[in-house]
Design a protein around this motif. Structure first.
Motif, PDB file in Angstrom:
ATOM      1  N   THR A   1     -25.917  14.837 -39.740  1.00  0.00           N
ATOM      2  CA  THR A   1     -26.249  13.467 -39.057  1.00  0.00           C
ATOM      3  C   THR A   1     -26.521  13.775 -37.736  1.00  0.00           C
ATOM      4  O   THR A   1     -26.611  14.422 -37.082  1.00  0.00           O
ATOM      5  CB  THR A   1     -24.603  13.080 -39.036  1.00  0.00           C
ATOM      6  N   ARG A   2     -27.014  12.503 -37.280  1.00  0.00           N
ATOM      7  CA  ARG A   2     -27.761  12.408 -36.064  1.00  0.00           C
ATOM      8  C   ARG A   2     -26.641  11.620 -34.894  1.00  0.00           C
ATOM      9  O   ARG A   2     -26.804  11.665 -33.763  1.00  0.00           O
ATOM     10  CB  ARG A   2     -28.825  11.507 -35.853  1.00  0.00           C
ATOM     11  N   LEU A   3     -25.372  11.489 -35.706  1.00  0.00           N
ATOM     12  CA  LEU A   3     -24.416  10.901 -34.611  1.00  0.00           C
ATOM     13  C   LEU A   3     -23.858  12.029 -33.724  1.00  0.00           C
ATOM     14  O   LEU A   3     -23.633  13.145 -34.190  1.00  0.00           O
ATOM     15  CB  LEU A   3     -23.360  10.322 -35.711  1.00  0.00           C
ATOM     16  N   HIS A   4     -23.628  11.629 -32.558  1.00  0.00           N
ATOM     17  CA  HIS A   4     -23.097  12.601 -31.496  1.00  0.00           C
ATOM     18  C   HIS A   4     -21.662  12.249 -31.136  1.00  0.00           C
ATOM     19  O   HIS A   4     -21.538  11.253 -30.386  1.00  0.00           O
ATOM     20  CB  HIS A   4     -23.967  12.466 -30.101  1.00  0.00           C
ATOM     21  N   PRO A   5     -20.634  12.885 -31.701  1.00  0.00           N
ATOM     22  CA  PRO A   5     -19.266  12.269 -31.706  1.00  0.00           C
ATOM     23  C   PRO A   5     -18.806  12.549 -30.128  1.00  0.00           C
ATOM     24  O   PRO A   5     -19.105  13.339 -29.497  1.00  0.00           O
ATOM     25  CB  PRO A   5     -18.460  13.277 -32.632  1.00  0.00           C
TER      26      PRO A   5
ATOM     27  N   ASP B   1     -11.784   6.617 -43.732  1.00  0.00           N
ATOM     28  CA  ASP B   1     -12.577   5.654 -44.818  1.00  0.00           C
ATOM     29  C   ASP B   1     -12.871   4.401 -43.928  1.00  0.00           C
ATOM     30  O   ASP B   1     -13.691   3.312 -44.652  1.00  0.00           O
ATOM     31  CB  ASP B   1     -11.801   5.607 -45.909  1.00  0.00           C
ATOM     32  N   THR B   2     -12.411   4.085 -42.873  1.00  0.00           N
ATOM     33  CA  THR B   2     -12.514   2.729 -42.266  1.00  0.00           C
ATOM     34  C   THR B   2     -13.772   2.846 -41.199  1.00  0.00           C
ATOM     35  O   THR B   2     -14.031   2.077 -40.537  1.00  0.00           O
ATOM     36  CB  THR B   2     -11.351   2.135 -41.606  1.00  0.00           C
ATOM     37  N   LEU B   3     -14.059   4.074 -40.903  1.00  0.00           N
ATOM     38  CA  LEU B   3     -14.992   4.183 -39.717  1.00  0.00           C
ATOM     39  C   LEU B   3     -16.382   3.646 -40.463  1.00  0.00           C
ATOM     40  O   LEU B   3     -16.892   3.634 -41.282  1.00  0.00           O
ATOM     41  CB  LEU B   3     -15.351   5.727 -39.721  1.00  0.00           C
ATOM     42  N   ALA B   4     -17.138   2.926 -39.450  1.00  0.00           N
ATOM     43  CA  ALA B   4     -18.515   2.260 -39.863  1.00  0.00           C
ATOM     44  C   ALA B   4     -19.388   3.198 -39.781  1.00  0.00           C
ATOM     45  O   ALA B   4     -19.717   4.218 -39.050  1.00  0.00           O
ATOM     46  CB  ALA B   4     -18.758   1.206 -38.557  1.00  0.00           C
ATOM     47  N   GLY B   5     -20.635   2.991 -40.881  1.00  0.00           N
ATOM     48  CA  GLY B   5     -21.931   3.992 -40.981  1.00  0.00           C
ATOM     49  C   GLY B   5     -21.331   5.344 -41.193  1.00  0.00           C
ATOM     50  O   GLY B   5     -21.889   6.519 -40.668  1.00  0.00           O
ATOM     51  N   ALA B   6     -20.259   5.756 -41.718  1.00  0.00           N
ATOM     52  CA  ALA B   6     -19.680   7.175 -41.752  1.00  0.00           C
ATOM     53  C   ALA B   6     -20.512   7.911 -42.750  1.00  0.00           C
ATOM     54  O   ALA B   6     -21.092   7.893 -43.791  1.00  0.00           O
ATOM     55  CB  ALA B   6     -18.081   6.966 -42.374  1.00  0.00           C
ATOM     56  N   VAL B   7     -20.448   9.216 -42.249  1.00  0.00           N
ATOM     57  CA  VAL B   7     -21.072  10.509 -43.112  1.00  0.00           C
ATOM     58  C   VAL B   7     -19.989  11.586 -43.391  1.00  0.00           C
ATOM     59  O   VAL B   7     -19.088  11.529 -42.281  1.00  0.00           O
ATOM     60  CB  VAL B   7     -22.100  11.020 -42.207  1.00  0.00           C
TER      61      VAL B   7
ATOM     62  N   VAL C   1     -16.061   3.786 -34.414  1.00  0.00           N
ATOM     63  CA  VAL C   1     -15.069   2.590 -34.251  1.00  0.00           C
ATOM     64  C   VAL C   1     -15.474   1.744 -33.215  1.00  0.00           C
ATOM     65  O   VAL C   1     -15.566   2.432 -32.063  1.00  0.00           O
ATOM     66  CB  VAL C   1     -13.804   3.174 -33.995  1.00  0.00           C
ATOM     67  N   GLY C   2     -15.979   0.496 -33.331  1.00  0.00           N
ATOM     68  CA  GLY C   2     -16.708  -0.278 -32.414  1.00  0.00           C
ATOM     69  C   GLY C   2     -17.744   0.619 -31.973  1.00  0.00           C
ATOM     70  O   GLY C   2     -18.700   0.948 -32.967  1.00  0.00           O
ATOM     71  N   THR C   3     -18.061   0.733 -30.798  1.00  0.00           N
ATOM     72  CA  THR C   3     -19.148   1.533 -30.170  1.00  0.00           C
ATOM     73  C   THR C   3     -18.875   2.738 -30.083  1.00  0.00           C
ATOM     74  O   THR C   3     -19.894   3.947 -29.800  1.00  0.00           O
ATOM     75  CB  THR C   3     -19.719   1.075 -28.914  1.00  0.00           C
ATOM     76  N   ALA C   4     -17.680   3.287 -30.306  1.00  0.00           N
ATOM     77  CA  ALA C   4     -17.249   4.662 -30.127  1.00  0.00           C
ATOM     78  C   ALA C   4     -17.796   5.611 -31.252  1.00  0.00           C
ATOM     79  O   ALA C   4     -17.521   5.163 -32.333  1.00  0.00           O
ATOM     80  CB  ALA C   4     -15.834   4.811 -29.823  1.00  0.00           C
ATOM     81  N   VAL C   5     -18.264   6.677 -31.110  1.00  0.00           N
ATOM     82  CA  VAL C   5     -18.748   7.647 -32.321  1.00  0.00           C
ATOM     83  C   VAL C   5     -17.366   8.779 -32.260  1.00  0.00           C
ATOM     84  O   VAL C   5     -17.189   9.162 -31.083  1.00  0.00           O
ATOM     85  CB  VAL C   5     -20.115   8.330 -32.125  1.00  0.00           C
ATOM     86  N   VAL C   6     -16.826   8.875 -33.447  1.00  0.00           N
ATOM     87  CA  VAL C   6     -15.729   9.599 -33.760  1.00  0.00           C
ATOM     88  C   VAL C   6     -16.019  10.624 -34.672  1.00  0.00           C
ATOM     89  O   VAL C   6     -16.703  10.340 -35.609  1.00  0.00           O
ATOM     90  CB  VAL C   6     -14.620   8.724 -34.245  1.00  0.00           C
ATOM     91  N   ALA C   7     -15.364  11.595 -34.536  1.00  0.00           N
ATOM     92  CA  ALA C   7     -15.556  12.768 -35.560  1.00  0.00           C
ATOM     93  C   ALA C   7     -13.898  12.830 -36.101  1.00  0.00           C
ATOM     94  O   ALA C   7     -12.890  13.485 -35.449  1.00  0.00           O
ATOM     95  CB  ALA C   7     -16.134  14.105 -35.303  1.00  0.00           C
TER      96      ALA C   7
END
Ligand code: HPA
Length: 288
Positions: free
Chosen positions: A24-28, A43-49, A76-82
């Protein structure tokens, strides 16, 4: 006693982080550890990998019931979570070095904040079953510490300050959001024990006398490893049961799981409100 192993945890964390980055290119920004019964929040995270733990080198796999084994990155909103769907515990017979390995990987990936959730037994007389408690401090009675062994300066210093292990600002945010959502919340001191047997009533009397408000078998090793790396921590426990001897009824894992499931909705609402504010407040710590 922790067994020394060849090679460095820093190198192992780096290898695991590379495997996550390849997916993933997401930076948590925020690490989220989901305790018993809370895994579904991921399972509720948006755009989840979703990355199963067994696909990440060196990642420990949980054996406890109610703990899936996936790392889920998303928003979650704009926040990137791992989010960790499940954790390993000391009572599973794993060295604490393994218990805290995922936190080190997420630290290496750049998270500035960690939110740790768990189930706990309530000791404070005002705590009811199903209540949520923001940890203000802890007492480590696990009989070990994840930082025992040679210190890896690349991870953090030899001697780690624990004066404000649970970030004051994060605690304020959690309590404010709890109030806004009309969720009854407390702040308290968590005693970490090894388990896996629950406490005796005499042990609970001892824990109460030394200033503990709740008792559990997780969280503290992860907080110590996070603080070692300069990651700011918020920990929230669900009082899944009143501690041994308080009502006289026997404790069961079934009760712990059932209460966790009953409270899941309000716990998820709280996390959803708290995460973006914490991400906003968090700057990556200076390290490496
Ligand atoms: N004691 C220790 N750990 C726990 C408890 C308890 O009563 N409930 C959930 N985790």
């Amino acid at each position: 006693m922790e067994e020394p192993v060849a090679g460095s945890e820093f190198e192992r964390a780096k290898q695991a982080a590379a495997a996550v980055r390849a997916r993933t290119r997401l930076h948590p920004q925020v690490a989220l550890v989901l305790g018993s019964g809370l895994g579904a929040f991921a399972d509720t995270l948006a755009g989840a990998v979703r990355i199963p733990y067994h696909e990440i080198p060196h990642f420990p796999r949980p054996t406890a019931e109610g703990h899936a084994g996936n790392l889920v990155l998303g928003r979650v909103g704009t926040a990137v979570v791992a989010a960790m769907q499940g954790r390993v515990h000391y009572y599973e017979g794993r060295p604490l070095r393994e218990v805290v390995f995922p936190i080190r990987v997420l630290g290496y990936l750049g998270v500035g904040a960690a939110i740790l959730t768990s189930a706990a037994g309530g000791i404070h007389p005002s705590y009811g079953q199903g209540g949520l408690v923001v940890l203000r401090d802890h007492i480590n009675l696990q009989g070990s510490n994840p930082l025992i062994g040679p210190n890896e300066e690349k991870l953090g210093p030899r001697f780690v300050d624990m004066t404000e292990a649970y970030d004051r600002r994060y605690r304020e945010i959690a309590l404010e959001e709890g109030q806004r959502l009309d969720i009854a919340m407390h702040e308290g001191v968590y005693a970490a024990v090894s388990g896996p047997s629950y406490e005796t009533p005499a042990e609970i009397g001892f824990l109460r006398a030394i200033g503990a408000d709740l008792v559990g078998m997780s969280t503290v090793p992860e907080v110590i490893a996070a603080r070692h790396m300069g990651i700011r921590c918020l920990a929230i426990s669900c009082v899944t049961n009143l501690a041994a001897g308080i009502t006289g009824a026997p404790l069961s894992h079934q009760e712990v799981i059932e209460t966790g499931e009953r409270v899941r909705g309000k716990f998820a609402a709280l996390l959803e409100a708290v995460i973006p504010r914490i991400a906003e407040d968090s700057k990556p710590p200076a390290r490496r």
